[in-house]
Design an enzyme around this catalytic site. Structure first.
Site, PDB file in Angstrom:
ATOM      1  N   SER A 205       0.830  -1.209   0.000  1.00 40.11           N
ATOM      2  CA  SER A 205       0.000   0.000   0.000  1.00 40.11           C
ATOM      3  C   SER A 205       0.863   1.256   0.000  1.00 40.11           C
ATOM      4  CB  SER A 205      -0.908   0.025   1.227  1.00 40.11           C
ATOM      5  OG  SER A 205      -1.844  -1.012   1.190  1.00 40.11           O
TER       6      SER A 205
ATOM      7  N   GLY B 257       3.916   3.033   2.592  1.00 37.48           N
ATOM      8  CA  GLY B 257       4.556   1.946   3.319  1.00 37.48           C
ATOM      9  C   GLY B 257       5.866   1.569   2.665  1.00 37.48           C
ATOM     10  N   ILE B 258       6.709   0.839   3.396  1.00 41.27           N
ATOM     11  CA  ILE B 258       8.012   0.472   2.825  1.00 41.27           C
ATOM     12  C   ILE B 258       7.882  -0.618   1.761  1.00 41.27           C
ATOM     13  CG2 ILE B 258       9.341   1.236   4.828  1.00 41.27           C
ATOM     14  CD1 ILE B 258       9.604  -1.683   5.668  1.00 41.27           C
TER      15      ILE B 258
ATOM     16  N   TYR C 157      -2.923 -11.943  26.379  1.00 44.59           N
ATOM     17  CA  TYR C 157      -2.648 -11.018  25.277  1.00 44.59           C
ATOM     18  C   TYR C 157      -2.319  -9.607  25.748  1.00 44.59           C
ATOM     19  CZ  TYR C 157      -3.186  -8.592  20.805  1.00 44.59           C
ATOM     20  OH  TYR C 157      -2.965  -7.841  19.670  1.00 44.59           O
TER      21      TYR C 157
END
Length: 322
Positions: free
Chosen positions: A34, A37-38, A188
């Protein structure tokens, strides 16, 4: 030509120019491409010389934007979009079937996509979202399209798998193997879950290189601290603040040396094409060079890597052999 020397400020374009001959004619698949992004930056610089760049994402409209933006910058680029949702095993299988129908072999597979930091969430397969998207999905994709990678193997060339991890893997105590297949919301912690998934990336790359027996070489890496669309959510920003990397009002602190996106994609390009890594399969890269001394003990334990591999095979219901 003298061997190129890279630093923390080296850009992906600079690495790609150094390895133009290695990139030329290659077919590369990059997950998570996208804009902002990288993965996008990696695709953009490789498109200048690669034969084919396969870009992936779970949103077809965003994929189209990526393709159009790259072609505007590189008019002659051969870009092929592939819809891929790594959080769904069924979706991964569907995408892999499409890749295996391509006429071309695959020289490099780059696992760049990752789930953003967030609250506990289960995927359609009842897996924890971070571990599913960052590890289980990529494991299955690699397994299913391995024949495409093996088809690129020649006496002079060994295909590569690159897994984008993070130095954040060192900020946890390691993977709780009991929760990989059976997530426990009571255990979590969202920032911790990200770090555990990044541990899995390193363990997977080293174990893949070992089991492939020279037929495929895998590498993991820390791209650097980059402000991308992945960590733009409030949850992701809060996770960075919890580690002290952002202030309470989400401004960068001096605990991290932040990189630009072009700098952040540089190590991925190096891992995919630097010929000096040929005799270093399974290595972890930092600032474009092998830096295994930067791996935390819990992410370099061979017994843990083997156990994680077996557990992941059990999750996908398939044995990954070569």
């Amino acid at each position: 030509m003298s061997a190129p020397s890279f630093t923390a400020t080296t850009t992906a374009d600079e690495v790609a120019r150094a390895f133009t001959e290695q990139i030329r004619g290659k077919n590369v698949l990059i997950t998570g491409t996208s804009l902002n992004g990288i993965g996008f930056e990696t695709a953009r610089v490789l498109a200048k010389d690669a034969n084919l760049v396969i870009i992936t994402g779970h949103n077809s409209e965003r994929l189209k934007l990526t393709e159009e933006t790259i072609k505007k910058d590189v008019p002659g680029a051969n870009i092929r979009p592939l819809v891929l949702d790594l959080s769904s095993l069924a979706a991964v299988r569907k995408a892999a079937t499409e890749v295996n129908a391509y006429a071309e072999p695959l020289h490099v597979l780059i696992h760049n996509a990752a789930a953003g930091v967030g609250p506990f969430a289960l995927t359609v397969d009842n897996l924890e979202k971070q571990m599913a998207t960052d590890h289980v999905g990529p494991f299955l994709l690699t397994k299913l399209i391995a024949p495409k990678l093996l088809a690129a193997h020649t006496a002079a060339y060994t295909p590569r798998v690159v897994v984008v991890s993070s130095a954040g893997h060192a900020l946890c105590t390691g993977i709780d193997l009991s929760t990989v297949a059976h997530p426990d919301p009571e255990k979590y912690i969202q920032s911790d879950a990200y770090c555990k998934a990044k541990c899995a990336n390193i363990l997977f790359a080293s174990e893949l290189s070992k089991r492939a027996g020279g037929k495929i070489k895998a590498y993991s890496l820390h791209p650097g601290a980059i402000f991308t669309n992945l960590n733009s959510s409030v949850e992701a920003k809060q996770g960075l603040a919890d580690f002290g990397f952002l202030t309470a009002d989400f401004q960068p602190t001096d605990k991290l040396a932040w990189k630009t996106q072009p700098q952040g994609a540089a190590t991925t390009v190096a891992a995919a094409f630097d010929p000096r890594l040929e005799d270093k399969p399974g290595s972890y890269l930092f600032d474009c060079v092998a830096a295994n001394d930067q791996i935390a003990p819990h992410a370099s334990d061979s017994a843990t890597a083997a156990k994680l591999w077996t557990i992941t095979e059990q999750i996908i219901g398939e044995t990954f052999t070569f």
